[in-house]
Design a protein around this motif. Structure first.
Motif, PDB file in Angstrom:
ATOM      1  N   THR A 174      43.463  37.997  41.772  1.00  0.00           N
ATOM      2  CA  THR A 174      43.761  39.426  41.648  1.00  0.00           C
ATOM      3  C   THR A 174      44.813  39.669  40.578  1.00  0.00           C
ATOM      4  O   THR A 174      44.667  40.575  39.739  1.00  0.00           O
ATOM      5  CB  THR A 174      44.252  39.985  42.994  1.00  0.00           C
ATOM      6  OG1 THR A 174      43.259  39.734  43.987  1.00  0.00           O
ATOM      7  CG2 THR A 174      44.536  41.465  42.910  1.00  0.00           C
ATOM      8  N   LEU A 175      45.861  38.869  40.578  1.00  0.00           N
ATOM      9  CA  LEU A 175      46.913  39.012  39.575  1.00  0.00           C
ATOM     10  C   LEU A 175      46.373  38.728  38.174  1.00  0.00           C
ATOM     11  O   LEU A 175      46.655  39.473  37.233  1.00  0.00           O
ATOM     12  CB  LEU A 175      48.072  38.070  39.901  1.00  0.00           C
ATOM     13  CG  LEU A 175      49.272  38.129  38.963  1.00  0.00           C
ATOM     14  CD1 LEU A 175      49.896  39.515  39.009  1.00  0.00           C
ATOM     15  CD2 LEU A 175      50.287  37.083  39.350  1.00  0.00           C
ATOM     16  N   LEU A 176      45.594  37.686  38.033  1.00  0.00           N
ATOM     17  CA  LEU A 176      45.026  37.345  36.732  1.00  0.00           C
ATOM     18  C   LEU A 176      44.077  38.426  36.239  1.00  0.00           C
ATOM     19  O   LEU A 176      44.080  38.778  35.049  1.00  0.00           O
ATOM     20  CB  LEU A 176      44.301  35.999  36.821  1.00  0.00           C
ATOM     21  CG  LEU A 176      43.806  35.402  35.515  1.00  0.00           C
ATOM     22  CD1 LEU A 176      44.959  35.160  34.559  1.00  0.00           C
ATOM     23  CD2 LEU A 176      43.065  34.108  35.780  1.00  0.00           C
ATOM     24  N   THR A 177      43.279  38.978  37.123  1.00  0.00           N
ATOM     25  CA  THR A 177      42.363  40.058  36.740  1.00  0.00           C
ATOM     26  C   THR A 177      43.135  41.285  36.274  1.00  0.00           C
ATOM     27  O   THR A 177      42.774  41.914  35.275  1.00  0.00           O
ATOM     28  CB  THR A 177      41.450  40.425  37.925  1.00  0.00           C
ATOM     29  OG1 THR A 177      40.719  39.264  38.320  1.00  0.00           O
ATOM     30  CG2 THR A 177      40.495  41.535  37.566  1.00  0.00           C
ATOM     31  N   ALA A 178      44.213  41.623  36.967  1.00  0.00           N
ATOM     32  CA  ALA A 178      45.030  42.771  36.565  1.00  0.00           C
ATOM     33  C   ALA A 178      45.652  42.557  35.191  1.00  0.00           C
ATOM     34  O   ALA A 178      45.681  43.476  34.359  1.00  0.00           O
ATOM     35  CB  ALA A 178      46.112  43.031  37.604  1.00  0.00           C
ATOM     36  N   VAL A 179      46.136  41.356  34.926  1.00  0.00           N
ATOM     37  CA  VAL A 179      46.732  41.060  33.618  1.00  0.00           C
ATOM     38  C   VAL A 179      45.681  41.135  32.516  1.00  0.00           C
ATOM     39  O   VAL A 179      45.922  41.712  31.448  1.00  0.00           O
ATOM     40  CB  VAL A 179      47.431  39.681  33.641  1.00  0.00           C
ATOM     41  CG1 VAL A 179      47.812  39.241  32.238  1.00  0.00           C
ATOM     42  CG2 VAL A 179      48.653  39.720  34.535  1.00  0.00           C
ATOM     43  N   ILE A 180      44.506  40.587  32.751  1.00  0.00           N
ATOM     44  CA  ILE A 180      43.437  40.623  31.747  1.00  0.00           C
ATOM     45  C   ILE A 180      43.008  42.051  31.463  1.00  0.00           C
ATOM     46  O   ILE A 180      42.823  42.437  30.301  1.00  0.00           O
ATOM     47  CB  ILE A 180      42.250  39.743  32.191  1.00  0.00           C
ATOM     48  CG1 ILE A 180      42.637  38.279  32.101  1.00  0.00           C
ATOM     49  CG2 ILE A 180      41.009  40.022  31.357  1.00  0.00           C
ATOM     50  CD1 ILE A 180      41.625  37.325  32.683  1.00  0.00           C
TER      51      ILE A 180
END
Length: 129
Positions: free
Chosen positions: A21-27
C-alpha cells in the motif's frame, strides 16, 4: 504469554499489504508529479510558440492566442486552453510579445483547481521594414 509474542506466523501477509500500500501510494504520487510537470512544460512551450507566432511582422496578437490554444488543445485538452491572453511588453528594454496561459493544476489525473497554474512565453517583436 511470551511464547505467543515470539511467534511470527501470519505476519508476512500483513507486512506485504502494508508495504504494498505504501509503495503504491508513492508510485502514484510520483506519476502524478510527472504528469503535472509534463502539463506545465507543454503549456510553457505552447505559450512560447504562440508568442513567436504573434511576434511575426505579418501576424497579430489574436493569431498568437489562437495558435497557443490550438497547440494546448491538441497536446493536453480543451479544458487547458480556455484562458489565454497576449500583450505587448518589454524585456531588457526590447519590445516583446507576452502570451500568458492560466490553466488548472492537475492534482488528480488531469483534474484540479481552475486557474491555479499560470505560465507565460515571450518572443522578441519582429520589426517592420
Amino acid at each position: 504469554m511470551l511464547r505467543r509474542l515470539d511467534d511470527d506466523r501470519g505476519s508476512a501477509p500483513v507486512e506485504f499489504v502494508l508495504v504494498g500500500t505504501l509503495l503504491t501510494a508513492v508510485i502514484l504520487a510520483v506519476l502524478q508529479l510527472a504528469l503535472a510537470l509534463h502539463v506545465r512544460t507543454t503549456l510553457i512551450d505552447a505559450a512560447a510558440e504562440g508568442a513567436r507566432h504573434a511576434a511575426l511582422a505579418d501576424s497579430s496578437l489574436p493569431e498568437g492566442v489562437d495558435r497557443t490554444r490550438e497547440l494546448i488543445a491538441t497536446a493536453v485538452g480543451e479544458q487547458y486552453a480556455g484562458d489565454v491572453e497576449a500583450s505587448f511588453g518589454t524585456f531588457a528594454e526590447h519590445p516583446v510579445v507576452i502570451v500568458t496561459v492560466r490553466a488548472p493544476l492537475p492534482v488528480a489525473g488531469l483534474f484540479g483547481p481552475d486557474r491555479a497554474m499560470e505560465v507565460s512565453g515571450r518572443a522578441a517583436l519582429e520589426p517592420l521594414r
